[in-house]
Design a protein around this motif. Structure first.
Motif, short mmCIF file in Angstrom:
data_model
loop_
_atom_site.label_atom_id
_atom_site.label_comp_id
_atom_site.label_asym_id
_atom_site.label_seq_id
_atom_site.Cartn_x
_atom_site.Cartn_y
_atom_site.Cartn_z
N TYR A 4 5.38 -32.31 11.04
CA TYR A 4 5.18 -31.09 11.83
C TYR A 4 5.45 -31.41 13.30
O TYR A 4 4.99 -32.44 13.80
CB TYR A 4 3.74 -30.58 11.66
N THR A 5 6.20 -30.53 13.97
CA THR A 5 6.53 -30.80 15.37
C THR A 5 6.78 -29.50 16.13
O THR A 5 7.17 -28.49 15.52
CB THR A 5 7.78 -31.70 15.47
N ASN A 6 6.57 -29.54 17.44
CA ASN A 6 7.01 -28.42 18.29
C ASN A 6 8.16 -28.85 19.19
O ASN A 6 8.49 -28.18 20.16
CB ASN A 6 5.84 -27.85 19.12
N ASP A 7 8.79 -29.95 18.83
CA ASP A 7 9.89 -30.52 19.61
C ASP A 7 11.22 -29.89 19.16
O ASP A 7 11.76 -30.23 18.10
CB ASP A 7 9.90 -32.04 19.42
N LEU A 8 11.73 -28.98 20.00
CA LEU A 8 12.95 -28.25 19.62
C LEU A 8 14.18 -29.14 19.59
O LEU A 8 15.18 -28.78 18.95
CB LEU A 8 13.18 -27.08 20.60
N SER A 9 14.14 -30.28 20.24
CA SER A 9 15.30 -31.18 20.18
C SER A 9 15.52 -31.68 18.74
O SER A 9 16.61 -32.11 18.39
CB SER A 9 15.14 -32.35 21.14
N ARG A 10 14.49 -31.56 17.91
CA ARG A 10 14.61 -31.99 16.51
C ARG A 10 15.51 -31.06 15.69
O ARG A 10 15.91 -31.39 14.58
CB ARG A 10 13.22 -32.06 15.86
N LEU A 11 15.83 -29.88 16.25
CA LEU A 11 16.70 -28.94 15.52
C LEU A 11 18.12 -29.48 15.37
O LEU A 11 18.84 -29.10 14.44
CB LEU A 11 16.76 -27.59 16.25
#
Ligand code: COA
Length: 140
Positions: A4-11
């Motif tokens: 689970y993450t809120n790090d948009l760079s992971r998209l």
């Protein structure tokens, strides 16, 4: 193992296919990426390089926040992923006076167990742009 993450760079490089089941004119995965990138708050659930769930929220930065989308891939439903990402989003939004969303009748119990209360909601849908609108000259 779900991450689970809120790090948009992971998209970047993620597979975003498989969402919006049953939508006649669904957003493409490129449009989904844009929706998530343009949202102030996003929680992602990942299984390796597959996006398996997401929730996003928009806000005025002061009083109000709105959750437009919550989706878990059908093959991953019933494993607690939707509950986890919604709880994480509610935690992120807890400084807002208003946290609003609108949902179908069958999802009401899901949100009630997370502390949300049923209320009236008014809406319009422009089905001709269900897959996402063409950007205007303002870029939005
Ligand atoms: C609604 C949705 C996000 C739930 O995600 P999920 O990962 O399957 O849900 P969870 O496994 O986290 O379920 C958590 C709890 O909610 C319950 N629940 C899940 N979906 C439910 C539903 N549609 N109605 C009532 N309860 C539901 C589960 O039984 C579980 O209860 P428990 O904690 O007592 O075991 C998922 O079914 C989905 O993506 N549906 C299609 C899109 C949609 O309807 N989104 C909501 C838009 S407003």
């Amino acid at each position: 193992m779900i991450e689970y993450t809120n790090d948009l760079s992971r998209l970047e490089g993620l597979n975003l296919e498989g969402f919006f089941v049953g939508w006649p004119n669904p957003p493409s995965s490129e449009t989904l990426k844009k929706i998530l990138t343009n949202s102030q708050h996003v929680i992602l659930a990942l299984d390796a390089n597959q996006l398996v769930g997401f929730i996003n929220a928009l806000s005025d930065g002061v009083l109000s926040s709105y959750i437009p989308l919550l989706e878990v891939l059908p093959a991953y439903q019933g494993q607690g992923i939707g509950k986890k990402i919604t709880q994480r989003m509610l935690e992120e939004l807890k400084s807002y006076y208003m946290i609003d969303l609108s949902c179908d009748d069958q999802v009401v119990p899901f949100y009630e167990q997370l502390g949300l209360r049923k209320n009236n909601s008014m809406f319009l849908r422009n089905y001709d742009v269900q897959s996402g609108k063409v950007p205007t000259s303002r870029g939005i």
